[in-house]
Motif scaffolding. Sequence first.
Motif, mmCIF file in Angstrom:
data_model
loop_
_atom_site.group_PDB
_atom_site.id
_atom_site.type_symbol
_atom_site.label_atom_id
_atom_site.label_comp_id
_atom_site.label_asym_id
_atom_site.label_seq_id
_atom_site.Cartn_x
_atom_site.Cartn_y
_atom_site.Cartn_z
ATOM 1 N N ARG A 103 13.817 -4.772 3.730
ATOM 2 C CA ARG A 103 12.934 -5.373 4.735
ATOM 3 C C ARG A 103 13.172 -6.874 4.858
ATOM 4 O O ARG A 103 13.096 -7.428 5.949
ATOM 5 N N LEU A 104 13.457 -7.528 3.738
ATOM 6 C CA LEU A 104 13.736 -8.956 3.765
ATOM 7 C C LEU A 104 14.987 -9.235 4.596
ATOM 8 O O LEU A 104 14.979 -10.104 5.472
ATOM 9 N N VAL A 105 16.042 -8.489 4.315
ATOM 10 C CA VAL A 105 17.299 -8.676 5.061
ATOM 11 C C VAL A 105 17.090 -8.362 6.537
ATOM 12 O O VAL A 105 17.559 -9.094 7.405
ATOM 13 N N LEU A 106 16.364 -7.288 6.808
ATOM 14 C CA LEU A 106 16.077 -6.929 8.198
ATOM 15 C C LEU A 106 15.266 -8.022 8.884
ATOM 16 O O LEU A 106 15.551 -8.408 10.019
ATOM 17 N N GLY A 107 14.273 -8.556 8.186
ATOM 18 C CA GLY A 107 13.448 -9.625 8.745
ATOM 19 C C GLY A 107 14.248 -10.877 9.034
ATOM 20 O O GLY A 107 14.070 -11.523 10.071
ATOM 21 N N ILE A 108 15.143 -11.211 8.111
ATOM 22 C CA ILE A 108 15.997 -12.388 8.319
ATOM 23 C C ILE A 108 16.891 -12.165 9.541
ATOM 24 O O ILE A 108 17.051 -13.062 10.375
ATOM 25 N N ILE A 124 16.396 -10.149 12.124
ATOM 26 C CA ILE A 124 15.583 -10.176 13.347
ATOM 27 C C ILE A 124 15.183 -11.605 13.689
ATOM 28 O O ILE A 124 15.245 -12.021 14.844
ATOM 29 N N GLY A 125 14.791 -12.359 12.675
ATOM 30 C CA GLY A 125 14.420 -13.756 12.901
ATOM 31 C C GLY A 125 15.571 -14.570 13.455
ATOM 32 O O GLY A 125 15.387 -15.393 14.358
ATOM 33 N N THR A 130 25.110 -4.528 13.111
ATOM 34 C CA THR A 130 24.062 -3.837 12.365
ATOM 35 C C THR A 130 24.131 -2.330 12.586
ATOM 36 O O THR A 130 23.875 -1.552 11.655
ATOM 37 N N SER A 131 24.505 -1.892 13.769
ATOM 38 C CA SER A 131 24.662 -0.462 14.022
ATOM 39 C C SER A 131 25.793 0.116 13.187
ATOM 40 O O SER A 131 25.667 1.201 12.623
ATOM 41 N N LYS A 132 26.898 -0.626 13.104
ATOM 42 C CA LYS A 132 28.024 -0.183 12.279
ATOM 43 C C LYS A 132 27.612 -0.060 10.815
ATOM 44 O O LYS A 132 27.945 0.909 10.149
ATOM 45 N N VAL A 133 26.906 -1.058 10.323
ATOM 46 C CA VAL A 133 26.482 -1.044 8.921
ATOM 47 C C VAL A 133 25.510 0.095 8.664
ATOM 48 O O VAL A 133 25.653 0.843 7.696
ATOM 49 N N ALA A 134 24.530 0.267 9.530
ATOM 50 C CA ALA A 134 23.521 1.307 9.337
ATOM 51 C C ALA A 134 24.120 2.705 9.413
ATOM 52 O O ALA A 134 23.645 3.620 8.733
ATOM 53 N N VAL A 159 26.260 3.391 3.246
ATOM 54 C CA VAL A 159 24.884 2.921 3.424
ATOM 55 C C VAL A 159 23.949 4.121 3.529
ATOM 56 O O VAL A 159 22.868 4.128 2.929
ATOM 57 N N GLN A 160 24.356 5.143 4.256
ATOM 58 C CA GLN A 160 23.546 6.348 4.379
ATOM 59 C C GLN A 160 23.347 7.008 3.009
ATOM 60 O O GLN A 160 22.249 7.445 2.678
#
Length: 57
Positions: free
Chosen positions: A3-8, A10-11, A30-34, A39-40
């Motif tokens: 969540r921290l990485v995602l928040g950063i 998005i910010g 981010t789509s490639k990474v996800a 990662v999965q």
Amino acid sequence: MVRLVLGIGIGYVLGSRAGRERYEQIKRWTSKVADHPAVQGAAGFVQAKVSSVFSKE
């Protein structure tokens, strides 16, 4: 931590002055990474561990 990485991320995207091109570049990255199998797999492993910890309580 995720969540921290995602928040950063998005910010940065929302606060970035680099424009639409940079936004699209970050979005593709981010789509490639996800969607990456590693990662999965890691997400599934973490989810299983969390589920087992909470099912014991």
